[in-house]
Scaffold this motif. Structure first.
Motif, PDB file in Angstrom:
ATOM      1  N   PRO A   1      35.382  41.265  50.327  1.00 39.76           N
ATOM      2  CA  PRO A   1      34.700  41.250  51.631  1.00 39.76           C
ATOM      3  C   PRO A   1      34.270  39.860  52.071  1.00 39.76           C
ATOM      4  O   PRO A   1      34.271  39.554  53.268  1.00 39.76           O
ATOM      5  N   VAL A   2      33.912  38.996  51.114  1.00 39.11           N
ATOM      6  CA  VAL A   2      33.509  37.639  51.466  1.00 39.11           C
ATOM      7  C   VAL A   2      34.701  36.856  51.999  1.00 39.11           C
ATOM      8  O   VAL A   2      34.598  36.143  53.011  1.00 39.11           O
TER       9      VAL A   2
ATOM     10  N   GLY B   1      32.559  26.835  54.220  1.00 36.28           N
ATOM     11  CA  GLY B   1      31.455  26.345  53.410  1.00 36.28           C
ATOM     12  C   GLY B   1      30.361  27.368  53.210  1.00 36.28           C
ATOM     13  O   GLY B   1      29.882  27.578  52.084  1.00 36.28           O
ATOM     14  N   PHE B   2      29.953  28.033  54.298  1.00 39.59           N
ATOM     15  CA  PHE B   2      28.865  29.000  54.206  1.00 39.59           C
ATOM     16  C   PHE B   2      29.378  30.422  53.945  1.00 39.59           C
ATOM     17  O   PHE B   2      28.888  31.095  53.028  1.00 39.59           O
ATOM     18  N   SER B   3      30.332  30.883  54.760  1.00 39.01           N
ATOM     19  CA  SER B   3      30.780  32.276  54.640  1.00 39.01           C
ATOM     20  C   SER B   3      31.483  32.552  53.326  1.00 39.01           C
ATOM     21  O   SER B   3      31.397  33.656  52.788  1.00 39.01           O
ATOM     22  N   VAL B   4      32.203  31.565  52.806  1.00 39.55           N
ATOM     23  CA  VAL B   4      32.947  31.787  51.567  1.00 39.55           C
ATOM     24  C   VAL B   4      32.250  31.117  50.381  1.00 39.55           C
ATOM     25  O   VAL B   4      31.789  31.797  49.465  1.00 39.55           O
ATOM     26  N   TYR B   5      32.158  29.795  50.403  1.00 43.34           N
ATOM     27  CA  TYR B   5      31.686  29.072  49.207  1.00 43.34           C
ATOM     28  C   TYR B   5      30.260  29.458  48.813  1.00 43.34           C
ATOM     29  O   TYR B   5      30.011  29.906  47.683  1.00 43.34           O
ATOM     30  N   VAL B   6      29.310  29.276  49.716  1.00 51.36           N
ATOM     31  CA  VAL B   6      27.911  29.569  49.384  1.00 51.36           C
ATOM     32  C   VAL B   6      27.723  31.056  49.115  1.00 51.36           C
ATOM     33  O   VAL B   6      26.996  31.451  48.183  1.00 51.36           O
ATOM     34  N   THR B   7      28.382  31.904  49.893  1.00 51.70           N
ATOM     35  CA  THR B   7      28.201  33.346  49.724  1.00 51.70           C
ATOM     36  C   THR B   7      28.797  33.835  48.415  1.00 51.70           C
ATOM     37  O   THR B   7      28.205  34.684  47.737  1.00 51.70           O
ATOM     38  N   VAL B   8      29.973  33.332  48.042  1.00 52.32           N
ATOM     39  CA  VAL B   8      30.563  33.716  46.753  1.00 52.32           C
ATOM     40  C   VAL B   8      29.644  33.305  45.615  1.00 52.32           C
ATOM     41  O   VAL B   8      29.375  34.085  44.689  1.00 52.32           O
TER      42      VAL B   8
ATOM     43  N   GLU C   1      29.999  45.944  47.946  1.00 55.85           N
ATOM     44  CA  GLU C   1      29.550  44.548  47.986  1.00 55.85           C
ATOM     45  C   GLU C   1      29.153  44.135  49.397  1.00 55.85           C
ATOM     46  O   GLU C   1      28.170  43.417  49.590  1.00 55.85           O
ATOM     47  N   LEU C   2      29.896  44.594  50.382  1.00 54.95           N
ATOM     48  CA  LEU C   2      29.553  44.263  51.763  1.00 54.95           C
ATOM     49  C   LEU C   2      28.195  44.831  52.147  1.00 54.95           C
ATOM     50  O   LEU C   2      27.394  44.159  52.819  1.00 54.95           O
ATOM     51  N   LYS C   3      27.905  46.042  51.712  1.00 55.54           N
ATOM     52  CA  LYS C   3      26.599  46.646  51.986  1.00 55.54           C
ATOM     53  C   LYS C   3      25.484  45.850  51.324  1.00 55.54           C
ATOM     54  O   LYS C   3      24.427  45.613  51.923  1.00 55.54           O
ATOM     55  N   LEU C   4      25.713  45.431  50.076  1.00 54.28           N
ATOM     56  CA  LEU C   4      24.701  44.634  49.377  1.00 54.28           C
ATOM     57  C   LEU C   4      24.477  43.303  50.079  1.00 54.28           C
ATOM     58  O   LEU C   4      23.346  42.816  50.191  1.00 54.28           O
TER      59      LEU C   4
ATOM     60  N   ILE D   1      39.382  48.824  44.300  1.00 55.12           N
ATOM     61  CA  ILE D   1      39.027  47.533  44.888  1.00 55.12           C
ATOM     62  C   ILE D   1      38.348  47.726  46.234  1.00 55.12           C
ATOM     63  O   ILE D   1      37.348  47.079  46.544  1.00 55.12           O
ATOM     64  N   ALA D   2      38.876  48.659  47.032  1.00 49.57           N
ATOM     65  CA  ALA D   2      38.284  48.919  48.343  1.00 49.57           C
ATOM     66  C   ALA D   2      36.860  49.455  48.200  1.00 49.57           C
ATOM     67  O   ALA D   2      35.959  49.061  48.945  1.00 49.57           O
TER      68      ALA D   2
END
Length: 233
Positions: free
Chosen positions: A97-98, A57-64, A9-12, A2-3
């Motif tokens: 990461p999100v 809203g942006f960091s989690v919802y839109v980014t996911v 994913e964070l790099k992408l 998972i790590a």
């Protein structure tokens, strides 16, 4: 495992300038602007609620939504499923990461508000409940919305209805005695918890927590129905 998936994913995410700006710069910039332009002390609950709203809203919802759609369309998710990782591990690794980014930004914005003169919350446990509940709700909604989003570019359109529904729910919920029917809107529970944490009248904490839990459950149910591993035609 998972790590490792989370680091990849964070790099992408950070390589995509648009996604990185929406996930990092937009919430921090808007949240800091709100905190540094407060004129009335009574405005702090609204400012903090808006900070959390933009963060989730942006960091989690839109980014996911954007990340899962992009990974699905380039067959990245499908390739991960052919390995040793289970479906749960793959999703956790991509989302981790999100989720951590959203929580970290929310804490940073709370720190900015406190440094700018916001009072210490009278009930900090409600702030913690708002952070966890808001993260869970927007993450589940993002997974569900990704299944309805054809391309990563369309995520800015498909995420708009739920995002504005959260805005419509948060602001009226900050009133001293809001209509309980407003708790049917996503985000209203977040607004009530922030209001109560900073000295609200009390009495609606249970309903607010139930609202966040209910919308999280709706997001999970819709995710099971609409989420896709294969590319959309």
């Amino acid at each position: 495992m998972i790590a490792a998936l989370g680091v990849a994913e964070l790099k992408l995410l950070l390589r995509n300038r648009t996604a990185a700006a929406l996930a990092v710069l937009m919430p921090l910039g808007a949240g800091a602007f709100f905190a540094l332009n407060v004129e009335e002390p009574d405005s702090w609950p609204m400012v903090i609620a808006l900070q959390l709203l933009f963060g989730f809203g942006f960091s989690v919802y839109v980014t996911v939504t954007t990340a899962l759609t992009a990974r699905r369309q380039d067959l990245y998710l499908k390739r991960l499923r052919t390995g040793a990782a289970s479906d749960a591990v793959v999703l956790t690794g991509v989302l981790l990461p999100v989720v951590l980014l959203g929580l970290a930004q929310s804490l940073v914005l709370l720190g900015i508000s406190l440094a700018a003169g916001a009072p210490v919350p009278e009930r900090p446990e409600l702030v913690l409940l708002a952070l966890l509940g808001g993260t869970a709700m927007t993450c589940a909604a993002g997974v569900a919305t990704s299944g309805l989003t054809g391309t990563a570019e369309l995520a800015q359109i498909t995420t708009a209805p739920f995002f504005f529904a959260m805005v419509a729910g948060v602001l009226p919920a900050l009133a001293p005695d809001p209509d309980q029917r407003l708790l049917l809107l996503p985000g209203s529970g977040l607004g009530v918890l922030v209001r109560e944490a900073w000295g609200g009248a009390g009495g609606q904490v249970g309903l607010a927590a139930l609202s966040l839990a209910g919308w999280t459950a709706v997001g999970v149910a819709l995710s099971l129905r609409f989420f896709r591993w294969d590319r959309r035609g």
